[in-house]
Motif scaffolding. Structure first.
Motif, PDB file in Angstrom:
ATOM      1  N   ASN A 237       0.845  -1.185   0.000  1.00  0.00           N
ATOM      2  CA  ASN A 237       0.000   0.000   0.000  1.00  0.00           C
ATOM      3  C   ASN A 237       0.881   1.237   0.000  1.00  0.00           C
ATOM      4  O   ASN A 237       2.011   1.198   0.492  1.00  0.00           O
ATOM      5  CB  ASN A 237      -0.870  -0.037   1.277  1.00  0.00           C
ATOM      6  N   ILE A 238       0.340   2.347  -0.480  1.00  0.00           N
ATOM      7  CA  ILE A 238       1.088   3.616  -0.477  1.00  0.00           C
ATOM      8  C   ILE A 238       1.593   3.949   0.941  1.00  0.00           C
ATOM      9  O   ILE A 238       2.655   4.553   1.110  1.00  0.00           O
ATOM     10  CB  ILE A 238       0.192   4.773  -1.034  1.00  0.00           C
ATOM     11  N   LEU A 239       0.861   3.497   1.967  1.00  0.00           N
ATOM     12  CA  LEU A 239       1.270   3.803   3.357  1.00  0.00           C
ATOM     13  C   LEU A 239       2.640   3.209   3.688  1.00  0.00           C
ATOM     14  O   LEU A 239       3.326   3.711   4.575  1.00  0.00           O
ATOM     15  CB  LEU A 239       0.228   3.300   4.356  1.00  0.00           C
ATOM     16  N   HIS A 240       3.033   2.151   2.989  1.00  0.00           N
ATOM     17  CA  HIS A 240       4.354   1.568   3.250  1.00  0.00           C
ATOM     18  C   HIS A 240       5.476   2.488   2.770  1.00  0.00           C
ATOM     19  O   HIS A 240       6.617   2.335   3.174  1.00  0.00           O
ATOM     20  CB  HIS A 240       4.481   0.190   2.587  1.00  0.00           C
ATOM     21  N   PHE A 241       5.122   3.437   1.908  1.00  0.00           N
ATOM     22  CA  PHE A 241       6.132   4.378   1.416  1.00  0.00           C
ATOM     23  C   PHE A 241       6.019   5.723   2.124  1.00  0.00           C
ATOM     24  O   PHE A 241       6.807   6.623   1.893  1.00  0.00           O
ATOM     25  CB  PHE A 241       5.996   4.513  -0.114  1.00  0.00           C
ATOM     26  N   MET A 242       4.998   5.858   2.978  1.00  0.00           N
ATOM     27  CA  MET A 242       4.791   7.106   3.742  1.00  0.00           C
ATOM     28  C   MET A 242       5.172   6.917   5.211  1.00  0.00           C
ATOM     29  O   MET A 242       4.963   7.813   6.031  1.00  0.00           O
ATOM     30  CB  MET A 242       3.313   7.525   3.675  1.00  0.00           C
ATOM     31  N   THR A 243       5.667   5.716   5.558  1.00  0.00           N
ATOM     32  CA  THR A 243       6.071   5.452   6.941  1.00  0.00           C
ATOM     33  C   THR A 243       7.416   4.725   6.913  1.00  0.00           C
ATOM     34  O   THR A 243       7.752   4.095   5.913  1.00  0.00           O
ATOM     35  CB  THR A 243       5.065   4.514   7.662  1.00  0.00           C
ATOM     36  N   ALA A 244       8.150   4.810   8.011  1.00  0.00           N
ATOM     37  CA  ALA A 244       9.414   4.065   8.096  1.00  0.00           C
ATOM     38  C   ALA A 244       9.474   3.351   9.446  1.00  0.00           C
ATOM     39  O   ALA A 244       9.102   3.938  10.469  1.00  0.00           O
ATOM     40  CB  ALA A 244      10.589   5.011   7.953  1.00  0.00           C
ATOM     41  N   PRO A 245       9.909   2.062   9.450  1.00  0.00           N
ATOM     42  CA  PRO A 245       9.977   1.311  10.711  1.00  0.00           C
ATOM     43  C   PRO A 245      11.217   1.663  11.516  1.00  0.00           C
ATOM     44  O   PRO A 245      12.312   1.766  10.945  1.00  0.00           O
ATOM     45  CB  PRO A 245      10.040  -0.145  10.235  1.00  0.00           C
ATOM     46  N   TYR A 246      11.058   1.851  12.806  1.00  0.00           N
ATOM     47  CA  TYR A 246      12.168   2.130  13.723  1.00  0.00           C
ATOM     48  C   TYR A 246      12.103   1.160  14.892  1.00  0.00           C
ATOM     49  O   TYR A 246      11.026   0.675  15.234  1.00  0.00           O
ATOM     50  CB  TYR A 246      12.057   3.559  14.292  1.00  0.00           C
ATOM     51  N   ARG A 247      13.282   0.925  15.527  1.00  0.00           N
ATOM     52  CA  ARG A 247      13.289   0.125  16.747  1.00  0.00           C
ATOM     53  C   ARG A 247      13.729   0.998  17.909  1.00  0.00           C
ATOM     54  O   ARG A 247      14.512   1.924  17.756  1.00  0.00           O
ATOM     55  CB  ARG A 247      14.222  -1.090  16.601  1.00  0.00           C
ATOM     56  N   SER A 248      13.148   0.709  19.087  1.00  0.00           N
ATOM     57  CA  SER A 248      13.550   1.419  20.299  1.00  0.00           C
ATOM     58  C   SER A 248      13.835   0.382  21.385  1.00  0.00           C
ATOM     59  O   SER A 248      13.312  -0.741  21.337  1.00  0.00           O
ATOM     60  CB  SER A 248      12.432   2.370  20.734  1.00  0.00           C
ATOM     61  N   TYR A 249      14.672   0.758  22.348  1.00  0.00           N
ATOM     62  CA  TYR A 249      15.187  -0.186  23.352  1.00  0.00           C
ATOM     63  C   TYR A 249      14.758   0.239  24.742  1.00  0.00           C
ATOM     64  O   TYR A 249      14.756   1.444  25.044  1.00  0.00           O
ATOM     65  CB  TYR A 249      16.726  -0.231  23.265  1.00  0.00           C
ATOM     66  N   ALA A 250      14.367  -0.724  25.579  1.00  0.00           N
ATOM     67  CA  ALA A 250      13.941  -0.381  26.940  1.00  0.00           C
ATOM     68  C   ALA A 250      14.584  -1.349  27.928  1.00  0.00           C
ATOM     69  O   ALA A 250      14.812  -2.531  27.610  1.00  0.00           O
ATOM     70  CB  ALA A 250      12.422  -0.451  27.036  1.00  0.00           C
ATOM     71  N   MET A 251      14.900  -0.824  29.114  1.00  0.00           N
ATOM     72  CA  MET A 251      15.474  -1.670  30.173  1.00  0.00           C
ATOM     73  C   MET A 251      14.830  -1.286  31.502  1.00  0.00           C
ATOM     74  O   MET A 251      14.467  -0.133  31.706  1.00  0.00           O
ATOM     75  CB  MET A 251      16.990  -1.458  30.271  1.00  0.00           C
ATOM     76  N   ALA A 252      14.702  -2.272  32.400  1.00  0.00           N
ATOM     77  CA  ALA A 252      14.136  -1.979  33.726  1.00  0.00           C
ATOM     78  C   ALA A 252      15.171  -2.320  34.789  1.00  0.00           C
ATOM     79  O   ALA A 252      15.721  -3.433  34.799  1.00  0.00           O
ATOM     80  CB  ALA A 252      12.859  -2.786  33.941  1.00  0.00           C
ATOM     81  N   PHE A 253      15.434  -1.361  35.667  1.00  0.00           N
ATOM     82  CA  PHE A 253      16.510  -1.469  36.662  1.00  0.00           C
ATOM     83  C   PHE A 253      15.964  -1.301  38.076  1.00  0.00           C
ATOM     84  O   PHE A 253      15.066  -0.473  38.294  1.00  0.00           O
ATOM     85  CB  PHE A 253      17.515  -0.319  36.504  1.00  0.00           C
ATOM     86  N   SER A 254      16.575  -1.986  39.039  1.00  0.00           N
ATOM     87  CA  SER A 254      16.363  -1.582  40.436  1.00  0.00           C
ATOM     88  C   SER A 254      17.538  -0.679  40.793  1.00  0.00           C
ATOM     89  O   SER A 254      18.625  -0.794  40.221  1.00  0.00           O
ATOM     90  CB  SER A 254      16.306  -2.797  41.361  1.00  0.00           C
ATOM     91  N   LEU A 255      17.300   0.245  41.740  1.00  0.00           N
ATOM     92  CA  LEU A 255      18.337   1.194  42.144  1.00  0.00           C
ATOM     93  C   LEU A 255      18.761   0.903  43.578  1.00  0.00           C
ATOM     94  O   LEU A 255      18.021   0.258  44.333  1.00  0.00           O
ATOM     95  CB  LEU A 255      17.795   2.634  42.041  1.00  0.00           C
ATOM     96  N   ASN A 256      19.934   1.415  43.939  1.00  0.00           N
ATOM     97  CA  ASN A 256      20.442   1.177  45.294  1.00  0.00           C
ATOM     98  C   ASN A 256      19.891   2.173  46.306  1.00  0.00           C
ATOM     99  O   ASN A 256      20.485   2.393  47.346  1.00  0.00           O
ATOM    100  CB  ASN A 256      21.975   1.270  45.299  1.00  0.00           C
ATOM    101  N   TYR A 257      18.798   2.831  45.986  1.00  0.00           N
ATOM    102  CA  TYR A 257      18.157   3.739  46.939  1.00  0.00           C
ATOM    103  C   TYR A 257      16.669   3.760  46.637  1.00  0.00           C
ATOM    104  O   TYR A 257      16.235   3.261  45.596  1.00  0.00           O
ATOM    105  CB  TYR A 257      18.767   5.147  46.858  1.00  0.00           C
ATOM    106  N   ASP A 258      15.890   4.372  47.528  1.00  0.00           N
ATOM    107  CA  ASP A 258      14.434   4.305  47.367  1.00  0.00           C
ATOM    108  C   ASP A 258      13.827   5.507  46.663  1.00  0.00           C
ATOM    109  O   ASP A 258      12.629   5.526  46.410  1.00  0.00           O
ATOM    110  CB  ASP A 258      13.758   4.154  48.743  1.00  0.00           C
ATOM    111  N   GLU A 259      14.650   6.522  46.371  1.00  0.00           N
ATOM    112  CA  GLU A 259      14.053   7.755  45.812  1.00  0.00           C
ATOM    113  C   GLU A 259      13.895   7.667  44.296  1.00  0.00           C
ATOM    114  O   GLU A 259      14.641   8.311  43.546  1.00  0.00           O
ATOM    115  CB  GLU A 259      14.886   9.003  46.162  1.00  0.00           C
ATOM    116  N   TYR A 260      12.952   6.858  43.876  1.00  0.00           N
ATOM    117  CA  TYR A 260      12.644   6.800  42.440  1.00  0.00           C
ATOM    118  C   TYR A 260      11.812   8.041  42.103  1.00  0.00           C
ATOM    119  O   TYR A 260      10.983   8.461  42.907  1.00  0.00           O
ATOM    120  CB  TYR A 260      11.814   5.557  42.129  1.00  0.00           C
ATOM    121  N   SER A 261      12.005   8.591  40.912  1.00  0.00           N
ATOM    122  CA  SER A 261      11.225   9.772  40.535  1.00  0.00           C
ATOM    123  C   SER A 261       9.756   9.395  40.382  1.00  0.00           C
ATOM    124  O   SER A 261       9.422   8.326  39.870  1.00  0.00           O
ATOM    125  CB  SER A 261      11.732  10.326  39.208  1.00  0.00           C
TER     126      SER A 261
END
Ligand SMILES: Cc1cc2nc3c(=O)[nH]c(=O)nc-3n(C[C@H](O)[C@H](O)[C@H](O)COP(=O)(O)OP(=O)(O)OC[C@H]3O[C@@H](n4cnc5c(N)ncnc54)[C@H](O)[C@@H]3O)c2cc1C
Length: 508
Positions: A237-261
């Motif tokens: 479809n024309i939409l395949h030429f009007m969009t581009a695929p991207y990848r994004s990366y995510a990680m989940a961490f515990s911290l050495n203190y309790d003050e998470y934002s």
């Protein structure tokens, strides 16, 4: 596997099989294809409005990007309001800003109406500039937001341990657990008489006089309307030429203190980093994301995780990394999503794509837009998000050029693929595209030595796939189709697998 990659996302434990019985010989009012936030929200809204719907999902509910998102429910977008004003004008930009509030209200209404337990939390967000250049960008963002009536206030302090130049607080944002949320919507949909069919790939459709006939991996299904909520529509479809695929990366961490934002957080680097927290089994984790790149354009995807982890460790006192995963999204050429009638169709086939990193909002508003069009004949957002719009904005030529370059690259890939004399040349855990008698093949050798050989040409529009070592998948750089090491389709727009080649493993 419950997601389109081998790495486990933080949400994945909650993915369970959901399927219902349906007389698939009946004529449905609407078939919705795709079991992510877009498809599930749309199916529920249409069923609430008296339509008899069935939702088809190639794998399982939450298999696609909704299972690999970070689920910030932010109503300021990757396309900033100043960019929207410049490219579309003030009135359209104001309408664009309305979408965010309306979608947030939909989510809140669904949670209240159906009593969903999905870890929903309202919170403020902070957007911060790390240097002078980003501070200039922030100034433009704030000016644009003020013109469309969106609140952003400068602040002297932020709750992230990251040195910054300028920052703004944005009230009334939110986050949730995306899988708990869509599972709750699925239950409500089934309660209202809707049907869900998992492990069902929609291969194609044919528009006849009054009905649409779908060819699926489970047989033919007939419907009056069809919604492709597949993140990118299948077919060509024309939409395949009007969009581009991207990848994004995510990680989940515990911290050495309790003050998470307690805030959602975003810097203004390109690509930007994004932050939130999530409690899993009583333990708070910081989720950080970033390192985005065009699909198939990063040679060593594993390094994206190393870079993200190193970046986070510079500022946060990290205890343990609990999860790391990546996922795919689509960039639209002009910055606005495409939601509405599928270009080239006769008016009863719909789609939604090009959400950038804002699919919680745009997937949710898709439900309202498509219900308004299908049930009431029109939507106030129909024009601005029309998939048939032609908007030659700044950057359009660059976008088309880049897409053309990708097409050239794949020809080059075919020519330059390596020749090997024996399978021994491929190390355990290694993947390579090799050439043999004029054909190219995607080869992966498992740690235990088992070899998987596939034809390396993507069945969608015949580009050459590239290795994604982080998710053990073969990814197509042209339109983002993805396959596992056995060649099985993970991500559309393809609806076919890569062809598997049986080999004698001791053959030279
Ligand atoms: C790492 C990452 C973080 C993100 N973070 C955020 C965020 O914080 N906030 C935000 O708003 N957005 C975010 N996004 C974007 C957002 O997650 C996506 O836009 C959204 O999840 C897309 O949902 P969807 O339902 O349209 O698609 P998907 O969730 O991908 O669902 C599509 C489904 O269709 C199925 N399918 C495909 N083809 C077929 C077929 N032919 N037949 C049957 N089924 C088919 C797939 O198996 C899949 O399950 C993020 C994206 C990424 C990559």
């Amino acid at each position: 596997m419950y997601r389109d990659g081998v790495r486990k996302s933080i949400w994945q434990e909650e993915i369970k099989r959901i399927s219902s019985e349906a007389d698939d010989k009946q004529l449905f009012d609407v078939v919705i294809v795709g079991g992510g936030i877009t498809g599930v929200s749309t199916a529920l809204k249409l069923q609430e409005n008296g339509k008899n719907c069935i939702l088809l999902e190639a794998a399982n509910i939450g298999f696609g990007t909704t299972g690999g998102t970070t689920a910030h429910i932010n109503d300021f977008f990757d396309t900033t309001f100043d960019e929207a004003i410049n490219d579309f004008g003030l009135e359209q930009a104001k309408l664009f800003a309305e979408v965010g509030k309306e979608a947030q209200d939909h989510i809140k209404n669904n949670i209240k109406k159906y009593g969903l337990e999905c870890d929903f939390e309202e919170k403020a967000a902070v957007l911060f500039a790390l240097d002078e250049r980003q501070a200039e960008k922030l100034k433009d963002i704030v000016a644009g937001a003020s013109k469309v009536g969106h609140e952003m206030r400068y602040t002297e302090e932020i709750s992230f341990p990251i040195p910054f130049k300028e920052a703004v607080i944005i009230p009334n944002q939110a986050q949730f657990h995306p899988i708990k949320y869509i599972k709750g919507l699925c239950d409500a949909f089934l309660q209202l008489g809707g049907h869900i069919l998992e492990d069902c790939i929609c291969e194609s459709h044919e528009e006849q006089d009054e009905i649409i006939v779908l060819k699926t991996s489970k047989g033919e299904i007939r419907t009056k309307n069809l919604v492709y909520a597949t993140h990118i529509p299948p077919g060509v479809n024309i939409l395949h030429f009007m969009t581009a695929p991207y990848r994004s990366y995510a990680m989940a961490f515990s911290l050495n203190y309790d003050e998470y934002s307690q805030h959602l957080g975003y810097d203004l680097t390109e690509p930007y980093h994004y932050y939130r927290t999530q409690k899993i089994d009583g333990k708070t984790l910081l989720i950080a994301g970033g390192e985005d790149h065009k699909t198939g354009h990063e040679e060593n995807t594993g390094e994206c995780f190393s870079r993200l982890e190193n970046y986070v460790r510079q500022y946060f006192d990290v205890e343990t990394v609990y999860y790391s995963w990546s996922s795919q999204y689509y960039e639209p050429v002009d910055g606005f999503p495409y939601i509405g009638k599928l270009p080239g169709s006769k008016g009863k086939v719909f789609t939604a794509t090009g959400f950038r990193g804002n699919g919680m909002i745009f997937g949710t508003i898709t439900a309202q837009i498509l219900t308004d069009i299908i049930v009431h004949g029109k939507s106030k957002y129909e024009e601005i998000f029309s998939p048939s719009r032609i908007k030659p904005v700044a950057g359009f030529t660059e976008f088309v050029k880049e897409t053309a370059e990708v097409a050239c690259d794949f020809v080059k890939d075919k020519i330059t693929a390596e020749k090997i004399a024996s399978w021994e040349e491929i190390k355990e855990g290694e993947a390579k595209v090799i050439k043999h008698e004029g054909e190219s093949f995607a080869v992966y050798k498992e740690k235990e030595g088992k070899i998987h050989v596939l034809k390396s040409t993507c069945p969608h529009v015949h580009c050459e796939v590239r290795w994604n070592g982080a998710e053990l998948s073969w990814d197509c750089p042209c339109h983002g189709s993805r396959f596992n090491v056995n060649g099985k389709m993970l991500t559309g727009p393809t609806v076919k697998d890569l062809q598997r080649i049986d080999i004698e493993e001791n053959s030279e």
